[in-house]
Design a protein around this motif. Structure first.
Motif, PDB file in Angstrom:
ATOM      1  N   LYS A  57       1.815   6.289  -7.291  1.00  0.00           N
ATOM      2  CA  LYS A  57       0.760   7.168  -7.832  1.00  0.00           C
ATOM      3  C   LYS A  57       1.224   8.616  -7.828  1.00  0.00           C
ATOM      4  O   LYS A  57       0.926   9.380  -8.750  1.00  0.00           O
ATOM      5  CB  LYS A  57      -0.520   7.046  -7.004  1.00  0.00           C
ATOM      6  N   GLU A 106       0.830  -1.206   0.000  1.00  0.00           N
ATOM      7  CA  GLU A 106       0.000   0.000   0.000  1.00  0.00           C
ATOM      8  C   GLU A 106       0.871   1.265   0.000  1.00  0.00           C
ATOM      9  O   GLU A 106       0.571   2.243  -0.686  1.00  0.00           O
ATOM     10  CB  GLU A 106      -0.960  -0.024   1.202  1.00  0.00           C
ATOM     11  N   GLN A 148       0.802   4.076  -3.070  1.00  0.00           N
ATOM     12  CA  GLN A 148       0.575   5.530  -2.918  1.00  0.00           C
ATOM     13  C   GLN A 148       1.761   6.325  -3.460  1.00  0.00           C
ATOM     14  O   GLN A 148       1.595   7.345  -4.126  1.00  0.00           O
ATOM     15  CB  GLN A 148       0.317   5.891  -1.448  1.00  0.00           C
TER      16      GLN A 148
END
Ligand code: 9WN
Length: 420
Positions: free
Chosen positions: A274, A267, A271
């Protein structure tokens, strides 16, 4: 449609050196890390035992700290530079001292799922390889992202697998070309020097190698001494995709605690990746950690995050449109450097040519992000290039000419895998 499957299998058989596959004879006479992971996915289509074996032989080179090195020198050969005497790693099985993109867990999941479907799964082998992969992923996060940013850093261009990519030009310009180790290139005795990295690249590659050898290959020391430190989106995206596959394996193998640990790491990387999207460029960018700047050179790496992210439609469409722009006028796609940029060179290794394994990753990324039609075109281009020119290391995107080494293992593996 794919008419040369037997030829592809024959190449993998010819490059077998005893349970592991060399990338090609003479030019690359050892076991390379990400090559073997792609090859294992090729084997998974028709020989599960051999697919497991490929990863097992690679894992023999794993260091106690978890790193799986970029080369495992199972047997001596004098046809490649730099050999084990230059690396000076003092590992029981001689290895290089750096790593390569972590495709390993992607391959393991592929093997596992195919084995389950055909009733040939081997639990113990799966578990042992899963543990090796987990150890390696932990190493990536501790050694190459000590500040916990979510992006992992490369300390050497060879770690990217895209050695002389224009992406490294600015950062490498700060590295001296002088070396303690004499540079005795063997590659240009095997293939046309104009298809290879330049002498000044080799000077810098070996300069960095000497620096890290002087650190005794200690990851903390290397992190401090590094003259090249790039938080790389291609490697981080592969790590995330492989992390997703590792998470899947942890769950099916009943390792709930580890699955939770992997999910947290994934995770964070998701992030961070991105956040590397740059809408004015319609692609993702790596980060030069020493300069504190984006790496803006236009290379294939900018689109590899599609492999591991579920982008919103507008972002996915923008990336695909930019990719299509690069494909205009190309005989074979996908060019690894934007063809209109000053650094594009159609035949020089990672500075423009199309590579079957990069296409493989991009095809999966386009599928994942709602561009199945474009993925099918890319697949067709890859297959046609191979059927026209043979199992070359890579292809000149302007002429389609097969370049570099011939009888190349990962090109054969891609051909087999893309048939599916
Ligand atoms: C250095 C084996 C490897 C690939 C890399 C590719 C090339 C080696 C070299 O060959 O790198 O690792 O000597 O040029 O760039 O991606 O794994 O095929």
């Amino acid at each position: 449609m794919t008419k040369y499957i037997d030829e592809a299998k024959a190449i993998l058989a010819a490059n077998d050196r005893g349970g592991y596959t060399v990338p090609t004879d003479r030019l690359y006479p050892f076991q390379w890390n990400w090559d073997s992971a792609f090859v294992a996915m090729g084997f998974a289509a028709y020989d599960i035992d051999r697919a497991y074996r490929e990863l097992e032989r690679l894992a023999e080179g794993q260091w106690t700290d978890g790193m799986i090195p970029h080369i495992v020198f199972h047997q001596p050969s004098d046809s490649y530079f730099p050999g084990p005497d230059v690396w000076r790693t003092n590992h029981v099985i001689p290895t290089s001292g750096i790593t390569q993109p972590p495709v390993f867990a992607m391959a393991l999941r592929k093997i596992y799922e195919t084995a389950v479907a055909t009733g040939s799964v081997e639990n113990k082998r799966t578990l042992t390889l899963y543990e090796a992969a987990l150890k390696w992923h932990r190493w990536w996060y501790s050694a190459r992202d000590p500040e916990g940013t979510g992006l992992v850093a490369l300390l050497h261009p060879w770690e990217s697998g895209s050695d002389n990519s224009p992406a490294w030009d600015v950062a490498l310009a700060r590295v001296a070309t002088t070396t303690e180790t004499p540079v005795v290139r063997k590659d240009i005795g095997h293939v046309n020097p104009q298809m290879r990295p330049r002498d000044e690249d080799y000077g810098r590659f070996i300069h960095l190698l000497d620096t890290y050898a002087a650190c005794g290959w200690d990851p903390v020391e290397q992190w401090q001494q590094a003259e090249f430190k790039i938080a790389d989106i291609q490697t981080s995206a592969i790590l995330l995709k492989a992390g997703e596959d590792l998470h899947y394996l942890a769950a099916v193998l009943g390792r709930a605690g580890e699955a939770d640990e992997i999910a947290v790491l994934n995770e964070r990387t998701r992030q961070a990746l991105k956040a590397q999207w740059r809408s004015h460029l319609s692609r993702f960018v790596s980060r030069d950690l020493l300069a504190g700047e984006d790496v803006v050179a236009a290379t294939q790496a900018g689109f590899i995050p599609l492999l591991a992210l579920d982008l919103d439609e507008a972002t996915a469409d923008a990336a695909a449109a930019e990719m299509r722009r690069w494909c205009k006028g190309m005989k074979v796609v996908f060019p690894t450097t934007e063809p209109l940029s000053a650094s594009f060179e159609a035949k020089r290794y990672w500075r423009g040519p199309a590579w079957a394994i990069i296409n493989w990753l991009l095809i999966e990324g386009l599928h994942r992000n709602g561009h199945a039609g474009f993925a099918a075109e890319l697949r067709q281009s890859t297959i046609s290039a191979i059927e026209t020119e043979g199992f070359a290391e890579y292809f000149d995107p302007k002429t389609g000419e097969g370049c570099g080494g011939l009888g190349f293992s990962w090109t054969a593996a891609a051909y087999i895998a893309l048939e599916k």
